[in-house]
Design an enzyme around this catalytic site. Structure first.
Site, PDB file in Angstrom:
ATOM      1  N   SER A 146      24.194  36.147  41.714  1.00  0.00           N
ATOM      2  CA  SER A 146      23.502  35.928  42.990  1.00  0.00           C
ATOM      3  C   SER A 146      24.103  36.842  44.054  1.00  0.00           C
ATOM      4  O   SER A 146      25.300  37.164  44.008  1.00  0.00           O
ATOM      5  CB  SER A 146      23.701  34.467  43.397  1.00  0.00           C
ATOM      6  OG  SER A 146      23.434  34.302  44.767  1.00  0.00           O
ATOM      7  N   TYR A 159      28.268  26.829  44.481  1.00  0.00           N
ATOM      8  CA  TYR A 159      27.318  27.678  43.730  1.00  0.00           C
ATOM      9  C   TYR A 159      27.831  29.120  43.632  1.00  0.00           C
ATOM     10  O   TYR A 159      27.899  29.699  42.541  1.00  0.00           O
ATOM     11  CB  TYR A 159      25.966  27.620  44.439  1.00  0.00           C
ATOM     12  CG  TYR A 159      24.932  28.581  43.926  1.00  0.00           C
ATOM     13  CD1 TYR A 159      24.137  28.250  42.829  1.00  0.00           C
ATOM     14  CD2 TYR A 159      24.720  29.809  44.541  1.00  0.00           C
ATOM     15  CE1 TYR A 159      23.172  29.134  42.361  1.00  0.00           C
ATOM     16  CE2 TYR A 159      23.766  30.697  44.075  1.00  0.00           C
ATOM     17  CZ  TYR A 159      22.989  30.361  42.994  1.00  0.00           C
ATOM     18  OH  TYR A 159      22.037  31.234  42.534  1.00  0.00           O
TER      19      TYR A 159
HETATM   20  P1  NDP Z   1      13.723  28.019  39.222  1.00  0.00           P
HETATM   21  O1  NDP Z   1      14.096  26.700  39.840  1.00  0.00           O
HETATM   22  O2  NDP Z   1      12.405  28.627  39.553  1.00  0.00           O
HETATM   23  O3  NDP Z   1      13.811  27.913  37.620  1.00  0.00           O
HETATM   24  C1  NDP Z   1      14.969  27.370  37.045  1.00  0.00           C
HETATM   25  C2  NDP Z   1      14.888  27.491  35.549  1.00  0.00           C
HETATM   26  O4  NDP Z   1      16.110  27.022  34.978  1.00  0.00           O
HETATM   27  C3  NDP Z   1      13.776  26.647  34.945  1.00  0.00           C
HETATM   28  O5  NDP Z   1      13.306  27.310  33.799  1.00  0.00           O
HETATM   29  C4  NDP Z   1      14.502  25.348  34.564  1.00  0.00           C
HETATM   30  O6  NDP Z   1      13.885  24.668  33.482  1.00  0.00           O
HETATM   31  C5  NDP Z   1      15.845  25.911  34.130  1.00  0.00           C
HETATM   32  N1  NDP Z   1      16.938  24.962  34.267  1.00  0.00           N
HETATM   33  C6  NDP Z   1      17.320  24.265  35.374  1.00  0.00           C
HETATM   34  N2  NDP Z   1      18.405  23.507  35.106  1.00  0.00           N
HETATM   35  C7  NDP Z   1      18.695  23.719  33.798  1.00  0.00           C
HETATM   36  C8  NDP Z   1      19.691  23.223  32.922  1.00  0.00           C
HETATM   37  N3  NDP Z   1      20.596  22.313  33.312  1.00  0.00           N
HETATM   38  N4  NDP Z   1      19.694  23.649  31.638  1.00  0.00           N
HETATM   39  C9  NDP Z   1      18.768  24.541  31.216  1.00  0.00           C
HETATM   40  N5  NDP Z   1      17.805  25.044  31.981  1.00  0.00           N
HETATM   41  C10 NDP Z   1      17.776  24.643  33.258  1.00  0.00           C
HETATM   42  O7  NDP Z   1      14.925  28.998  39.615  1.00  0.00           O
HETATM   43  P2  NDP Z   1      14.996  30.595  39.634  1.00  0.00           P
HETATM   44  O8  NDP Z   1      14.098  31.149  38.608  1.00  0.00           O
HETATM   45  O9  NDP Z   1      14.865  31.046  41.021  1.00  0.00           O
HETATM   46  O10 NDP Z   1      16.527  30.824  39.220  1.00  0.00           O
HETATM   47  C11 NDP Z   1      16.887  31.400  37.991  1.00  0.00           C
HETATM   48  C12 NDP Z   1      18.307  31.940  38.107  1.00  0.00           C
HETATM   49  O11 NDP Z   1      18.362  32.886  39.162  1.00  0.00           O
HETATM   50  C13 NDP Z   1      19.364  30.876  38.412  1.00  0.00           C
HETATM   51  O12 NDP Z   1      20.534  31.157  37.659  1.00  0.00           O
HETATM   52  C14 NDP Z   1      19.645  31.080  39.885  1.00  0.00           C
HETATM   53  O13 NDP Z   1      20.946  30.673  40.233  1.00  0.00           O
HETATM   54  C15 NDP Z   1      19.457  32.580  40.010  1.00  0.00           C
HETATM   55  N6  NDP Z   1      19.163  33.067  41.360  1.00  0.00           N
HETATM   56  C16 NDP Z   1      18.008  32.689  42.014  1.00  0.00           C
HETATM   57  C17 NDP Z   1      17.756  33.159  43.288  1.00  0.00           C
HETATM   58  C18 NDP Z   1      16.524  32.775  44.061  1.00  0.00           C
HETATM   59  O14 NDP Z   1      16.499  33.012  45.276  1.00  0.00           O
HETATM   60  N7  NDP Z   1      15.495  32.212  43.432  1.00  0.00           N
HETATM   61  C19 NDP Z   1      18.706  34.063  43.956  1.00  0.00           C
HETATM   62  C20 NDP Z   1      19.855  34.407  43.175  1.00  0.00           C
HETATM   63  C21 NDP Z   1      20.056  33.923  41.936  1.00  0.00           C
HETATM   64  P3  NDP Z   1      12.598  23.683  33.725  1.00  0.00           P
HETATM   65  O15 NDP Z   1      11.529  24.512  34.363  1.00  0.00           O
HETATM   66  O16 NDP Z   1      12.214  23.253  32.349  1.00  0.00           O
HETATM   67  O17 NDP Z   1      13.049  22.555  34.581  1.00  0.00           O
END
Ligand code: NDP
Length: 254
Positions: A146, A159
């Protein structure tokens, strides 16, 4: 490239960034296994879309924060590889799954800390360790960090600290896996409009406008700004890049 037809595993591929990464990897000629936590149908739809592109795909359940359950996931993964691909290995691991949480330092509990620790660091560490025997030589590991490891956002101390740990882990893993020709890199997105952290960036117009105003390229991030970076790191052209942090934030807080 894109002549390689590799098999990728993208954690958290049901929506948001992981879904886009899976789509971009598939467009580049890779087969893809996505994982989901709560959104099974969405993950199956991503897999179906990828199959519609002429690639093979599957969706498997995974809670990366359930450390004791990781072995069960790896066993299911092995079964899936055997049943669907008639193989015992894959090429590209994308450690993307994660959650956002704004928790003021003074209010943070040990429970908050452990939850974020397990999902963002311990789970990634041990999932990588447990899947490594399946990752073929010359493979790729791409971790997701991030922008908050470079700039500071109030309420992100736990985080961001976990993401910082992932960045350090990435360098050590790159060193360890060099002899296998496996590259290990970390992508650090800036603020992207997804469901992340209760869709704060997408659904809060004030915050969205503020972030856009603090971003050199003048807007907030979209999922398609990130997936292609991951697909590039997974490609043959990126074979000489390892141990690197690539920030994709449009120049946030430069
Ligand atoms: P979303 O909330 O859109 O998607 C999260 C995804 O992670 C979903 O597929 C969800 O599954 C899955 N997930 C959540 N918790 C778990 C868990 N405990 N075990 C397995 N899978 C899990 O988030 P983003 O796509 O935005 O984020 C993806 C990554 O990018 C993360 O690591 C986040 O920290 C990072 N990130 C995001 C930013 C942003 O601004 N969006 C900025 C910087 C980094 P399901 O849909 O089935 O619940």
């Amino acid at each position: 490239m894109n002549t390689r037809s590799n098999l990728s595993l993208v954690t958290g591929g049901s929506r948001g960034l992981g879904k886009n990464m899976a789509q971009r990897l598939a467009r580049q000629g890779n087969d893809v296994i996505v994982t989901y936590l709560s959104k099974k149908e969405e993950a199956q739809a991503v897999a179906a879309e990828i199959e519609g592109m002429g690639r093979k795909a599957a969706a498997l359940p995974l809670d990366v924060g359930d450390i004791a359950g990781l072995q069960t996931f790896v066993d299911e993964l092995k079964q899936c590889l055997a049943d669907k691909w008639d193989t015992d290995g894959f090429d590209i691991l994308v450690n993307n799954a994660g959650i956002g949480a704004t928790i003021p330092f003074e209010e943070a509990t040990e429970e908050d800390f452990d939850r974020l620790l397990n999902i963002h660091f311990k789970g990634v560490y041990f999932l990588t360790q447990k899947t490594l025997p399946l990752i073929r030589d010359k493979g790729r590991i791409i971790n997701v960090s991030s922008g908050t490891t470079r700039f500071c956002i109030p309420g992100y101390s736990i985080y961001a600290a976990m993401k910082g740990a992932i960045e350090t882990f990435t360098q050590y893993l790159a060193k360890d896996l060099g002899p296998h020709g496996i590259t290990v890199n970390v992508v650090a997105p800036g603020a992207v409009e997804t469901d992340f952290n209760n869709a704060r960036v997408r659904d809060n117009p004030e915050l969205n406008a503020f972030i856009a105003s603090q971003t050199t390229l003048g807007r907030t991030g979209q999922v398609d700004d990130i997936g292609g970076v991951v697909a590039f790191l997974a490609s043959e052209e990126a074979r000489w890049i390892t141990g690197q942090r690539i920030e994709a934030s449009g120049g946030m807080f430069l």
